[in-house]
Design a protein around this motif. Structure first.
Motif, PDB file in Angstrom:
ATOM      1  N   HIS A 305       6.548   9.247 -18.138  1.00 53.31           N
ATOM      2  CA  HIS A 305       5.845   8.833 -16.921  1.00 53.31           C
ATOM      3  C   HIS A 305       6.766   7.983 -16.049  1.00 53.31           C
ATOM      4  O   HIS A 305       7.378   7.034 -16.547  1.00 53.31           O
ATOM      5  CB  HIS A 305       4.619   7.978 -17.260  1.00 53.31           C
ATOM      6  N   ALA A 306       6.829   8.305 -14.761  1.00 57.85           N
ATOM      7  CA  ALA A 306       7.613   7.490 -13.825  1.00 57.85           C
ATOM      8  C   ALA A 306       6.775   7.195 -12.586  1.00 57.85           C
ATOM      9  O   ALA A 306       6.189   8.104 -11.989  1.00 57.85           O
ATOM     10  CB  ALA A 306       8.889   8.223 -13.444  1.00 57.85           C
ATOM     11  N   VAL A 307       6.698   5.901 -12.242  1.00 54.54           N
ATOM     12  CA  VAL A 307       6.019   5.490 -11.004  1.00 54.54           C
ATOM     13  C   VAL A 307       7.066   4.787 -10.155  1.00 54.54           C
ATOM     14  O   VAL A 307       7.701   3.832 -10.607  1.00 54.54           O
ATOM     15  CB  VAL A 307       4.856   4.512 -11.295  1.00 54.54           C
ATOM     16  N   PHE A 308       7.269   5.259  -8.930  1.00 56.12           N
ATOM     17  CA  PHE A 308       8.329   4.655  -8.112  1.00 56.12           C
ATOM     18  C   PHE A 308       7.993   4.707  -6.634  1.00 56.12           C
ATOM     19  O   PHE A 308       7.191   5.506  -6.183  1.00 56.12           O
ATOM     20  CB  PHE A 308       9.668   5.357  -8.375  1.00 56.12           C
ATOM     21  N   ASN A 309       8.650   3.798  -5.921  1.00 58.32           N
ATOM     22  CA  ASN A 309       8.497   3.720  -4.468  1.00 58.32           C
ATOM     23  C   ASN A 309       9.646   4.435  -3.788  1.00 58.32           C
ATOM     24  O   ASN A 309      10.793   4.322  -4.224  1.00 58.32           O
ATOM     25  CB  ASN A 309       8.558   2.250  -4.051  1.00 58.32           C
ATOM     26  N   LEU A 310       9.329   5.143  -2.720  1.00 57.21           N
ATOM     27  CA  LEU A 310      10.380   5.653  -1.839  1.00 57.21           C
ATOM     28  C   LEU A 310      10.254   4.871  -0.540  1.00 57.21           C
ATOM     29  O   LEU A 310       9.218   4.947   0.142  1.00 57.21           O
ATOM     30  CB  LEU A 310      10.190   7.151  -1.577  1.00 57.21           C
ATOM     31  N   LYS A 311      11.248   4.059  -0.237  1.00 53.01           N
ATOM     32  CA  LYS A 311      11.230   3.235   0.986  1.00 53.01           C
ATOM     33  C   LYS A 311      11.589   4.132   2.172  1.00 53.01           C
ATOM     34  O   LYS A 311      12.548   4.907   2.097  1.00 53.01           O
ATOM     35  CB  LYS A 311      12.226   2.083   0.882  1.00 53.01           C
ATOM     36  N   LEU A 312      10.841   4.001   3.250  1.00 59.67           N
ATOM     37  CA  LEU A 312      10.982   4.942   4.368  1.00 59.67           C
ATOM     38  C   LEU A 312      11.201   4.243   5.713  1.00 59.67           C
ATOM     39  O   LEU A 312      10.300   4.215   6.561  1.00 59.67           O
ATOM     40  CB  LEU A 312       9.724   5.817   4.443  1.00 59.67           C
ATOM     41  N   PRO A 313      12.411   3.705   5.928  1.00 53.92           N
ATOM     42  CA  PRO A 313      12.649   3.038   7.210  1.00 53.92           C
ATOM     43  C   PRO A 313      12.923   4.038   8.345  1.00 53.92           C
ATOM     44  O   PRO A 313      13.061   3.651   9.491  1.00 53.92           O
ATOM     45  CB  PRO A 313      13.887   2.186   6.926  1.00 53.92           C
ATOM     46  N   MET A 314      13.014   5.352   8.005  1.00 53.03           N
ATOM     47  CA  MET A 314      13.386   6.348   9.019  1.00 53.03           C
ATOM     48  C   MET A 314      12.170   6.842   9.812  1.00 53.03           C
ATOM     49  O   MET A 314      11.038   6.486   9.491  1.00 53.03           O
ATOM     50  CB  MET A 314      14.091   7.534   8.352  1.00 53.03           C
ATOM     51  N   LYS A 315      12.422   7.708  10.819  1.00 56.28           N
ATOM     52  CA  LYS A 315      11.331   8.203  11.674  1.00 56.28           C
ATOM     53  C   LYS A 315      10.531   9.321  11.007  1.00 56.28           C
ATOM     54  O   LYS A 315       9.317   9.251  10.918  1.00 56.28           O
ATOM     55  CB  LYS A 315      11.900   8.693  13.012  1.00 56.28           C
ATOM     56  N   LYS A 316      11.244  10.353  10.521  1.00 58.79           N
ATOM     57  CA  LYS A 316      10.536  11.528   9.978  1.00 58.79           C
ATOM     58  C   LYS A 316      10.228  11.295   8.499  1.00 58.79           C
ATOM     59  O   LYS A 316      10.886  11.841   7.610  1.00 58.79           O
ATOM     60  CB  LYS A 316      11.374  12.780  10.192  1.00 58.79           C
ATOM     61  N   ARG A 317       9.203  10.476   8.267  1.00 62.56           N
ATOM     62  CA  ARG A 317       8.931  10.041   6.901  1.00 62.56           C
ATOM     63  C   ARG A 317       8.382  11.165   6.035  1.00 62.56           C
ATOM     64  O   ARG A 317       8.733  11.287   4.861  1.00 62.56           O
ATOM     65  CB  ARG A 317       7.984   8.834   6.933  1.00 62.56           C
ATOM     66  N   PHE A 318       7.510  12.008   6.608  1.00 56.89           N
ATOM     67  CA  PHE A 318       6.951  13.106   5.804  1.00 56.89           C
ATOM     68  C   PHE A 318       8.064  14.041   5.340  1.00 56.89           C
ATOM     69  O   PHE A 318       8.086  14.469   4.188  1.00 56.89           O
ATOM     70  CB  PHE A 318       5.882  13.873   6.596  1.00 56.89           C
ATOM     71  N   GLN A 319       8.997  14.327   6.259  1.00 57.91           N
ATOM     72  CA  GLN A 319      10.110  15.223   5.930  1.00 57.91           C
ATOM     73  C   GLN A 319      10.950  14.636   4.797  1.00 57.91           C
ATOM     74  O   GLN A 319      11.300  15.324   3.838  1.00 57.91           O
ATOM     75  CB  GLN A 319      10.964  15.431   7.180  1.00 57.91           C
ATOM     76  N   GLU A 320      11.243  13.334   4.891  1.00 56.96           N
ATOM     77  CA  GLU A 320      12.074  12.667   3.891  1.00 56.96           C
ATOM     78  C   GLU A 320      11.403  12.721   2.511  1.00 56.96           C
ATOM     79  O   GLU A 320      12.046  13.062   1.513  1.00 56.96           O
ATOM     80  CB  GLU A 320      12.299  11.205   4.315  1.00 56.96           C
ATOM     81  N   VAL A 321      10.111  12.400   2.469  1.00 56.93           N
ATOM     82  CA  VAL A 321       9.395  12.410   1.183  1.00 56.93           C
ATOM     83  C   VAL A 321       9.381  13.829   0.620  1.00 56.93           C
ATOM     84  O   VAL A 321       9.634  14.043  -0.577  1.00 56.93           O
ATOM     85  CB  VAL A 321       7.943  11.894   1.356  1.00 56.93           C
ATOM     86  N   SER A 322       9.086  14.805   1.465  1.00 51.68           N
ATOM     87  CA  SER A 322       9.034  16.205   1.000  1.00 51.68           C
ATOM     88  C   SER A 322      10.388  16.609   0.421  1.00 51.68           C
ATOM     89  O   SER A 322      10.443  17.258  -0.629  1.00 51.68           O
ATOM     90  CB  SER A 322       8.706  17.161   2.142  1.00 51.68           C
ATOM     91  N   ASP A 323      11.473  16.236   1.108  1.00 49.24           N
ATOM     92  CA  ASP A 323      12.809  16.612   0.629  1.00 49.24           C
ATOM     93  C   ASP A 323      13.089  15.974  -0.734  1.00 49.24           C
ATOM     94  O   ASP A 323      13.594  16.631  -1.643  1.00 49.24           O
ATOM     95  CB  ASP A 323      13.890  16.158   1.626  1.00 49.24           C
ATOM     96  N   CYS A 324      12.757  14.685  -0.865  1.00 47.07           N
ATOM     97  CA  CYS A 324      13.036  13.978  -2.130  1.00 47.07           C
ATOM     98  C   CYS A 324      12.240  14.589  -3.277  1.00 47.07           C
ATOM     99  O   CYS A 324      12.786  14.833  -4.363  1.00 47.07           O
ATOM    100  CB  CYS A 324      12.657  12.496  -2.008  1.00 47.07           C
TER     101      CYS A 324
END
Ligand SMILES: C[S@@+](CC[C@H](N)C(=O)[O-])C[C@H]1O[C@@H](n2cnc3c(N)ncnc32)[C@H](O)[C@@H]1O
Length: 365
Positions: A305-324
């Protein structure tokens, strides 16, 4: 009949991410529609072009699949100019068209004016509940279906005290909480306010069954980027032995519990010898780097099990999360590992989302 909008709640300031996500969801099902997202309103309206597409979207939407959406429903009517003396009767007329609902939520948005309606909504919920129950339109026991053949939750969203949207969601596919917000009280002795993020993540992202399996007295956890210890505190509260990795100092009271080993190591390279029951990570790092690190732990079977934060200081946040997340899935699939994931922009998250990955172990006979 003309089309009516789907309503999606999000954190104010994240409307364009929410809209991008809904658009991507609709595209995945070949449903043509458009989003209306006004900045800082805390919600998005999504309109489809035909009735069949509306029904398909309604059938496919499930809150667990959405990241930036806190709550949703299909609006069937929008009423303005409601008279203060009797708001119930005009609302009731539209509720009757919807059918028998299993539950009711009188909601407001999470923006400045919306929060000002909180007391009003709470108060209004009582006379409306009574009127609906009297007419047999709200009942936990009576079997009832809304127009789309599903048991439903009724939503009344007030945008002002004389202006509301009336609609419904399929029972269990939207949040049972008003506005989709899980409010938690910060424990007095928690080392940091970000402690609430992990508390919420555990309650929202991990199933009851998995929670019971993971959080047991004596089970082990690693917290990467742990200082001062808000997340470690949540794990210790659940009986765990935690290895906290951070160069910064940990809270003294937390260390005195003797449930924590603090290692001043680089969290990007350190790994335990033996697997642990859960890995958590709240490091302020590039999201792609964190995702790569989490995949490395899961592939190496250092945790299930892994629970983690992805910090999103950028504009296209949905795109960044989807890519990761896409990268992580690819990594796991390359190693033929079965997995489950869910990600959410939690109420206690700010410029970040919280992600949960579970490596599914093969069943043993
Ligand atoms: C947002 S804070 C964590 C807060 C913590 N979750 C809490 O609830 O108190 C991020 C932490 O990550 C640590 N950090 C960042 N990069 C690191 C690295 N490469 N190795 C170890 N710690 C790191 C920082 O020192 C900082 O204390």
């Amino acid at each position: 009949m003309s089309q009516t909008p789907f309503i999606f709640f999000c954190r104010p300031g994240f409307e364009s991410d929410c809209a991008a996500e809904i658009q991507a969801f609709a595209n995945a099902y070949d449903l043509a529609g458009y989003a209306n997202a006004q900045p800082n309103t805390g919600y998005v309206r999504f309109q489809l072009f035909d009735a069949i597409s509306e029904q398909r979207l309604f059938a496919e939407l499930d809150l667990v699949d959405l990241i930036f959406v806190r709550q949703w429903f299909w609006a069937k009517a929008e009423l303005t100019g409601l008279a203060a003396e009797d708001r119930v009767s005009p609302i009731m007329k539209f509720c009757a068209d919807i059918g028998i609902a299993k539950s009711l939520l009188v909601e407001h948005l999470d923006n400045d004016s919306g929060r000002g309606l909180s007391r009003f909504c709470k108060k209004f919920s009582t006379p409306l509940t009574i009127a609906l129950e009297k007419q047999g339109l709200l009942s936990k026991k009576t079997p009832g279906e809304c127009a789309e053949g599903r048991e439903s939750q009724l939503h009344i969203l007030f945008l002002a005290n004389d202006h509301c949207l009336i609609g419904y969601s399929p029972l269990g596919k939207a949040s049972a909480l008003k506005g989709g917000i899980l409010r938690l009280k910060s424990p007095k002795d928690a080392p940091s306010r970000s402690s609430l993020k992990l508390d919420e993540a555990i309650q929202v992202l991990i199933s009851n069954k998995q929670r019971k399996a993971v959080f047991r007295l004596g089970h082990t956890a690693v917290d990467l980027g742990a200082a001062p210890g808000g997340w470690t505190y949540q794990l210790v509260q659940r009986g765990m032995q935690v290895t906290a990795i951070d160069n910064g100092p940990m809270d003294k009271r937390l260390m005195a519990t003797e449930h924590v080993i603090h290692l001043r190591e680089n969290a990007l390279t350190w790994m335990p010898e033996k697997p642990v029951h859960i890995l958590v990570c709240d490091m302020v790092e590039k999201p792609s780097l964190v995702a790569k690190l989490m995949a490395k732990w899961l592939v190496a079977a250092k945790t299930e099990h892994a629970v983690f934060n992805l910090k999103l200081p950028m504009k296209k946040r949905f795109q960044e999360v989807s890519d990761c997340i896409g990268e992580m899935c690819e990594q796991l699939e390359e190693h033929e590992i079965n997995y489950y994931w869910q990600a959410k922009h939690l109420y206690h998250d700010r410029e970040e989302v919280t992600v949960y990955f579970r490596r599914k172990m093969p069943r043993q006979n």
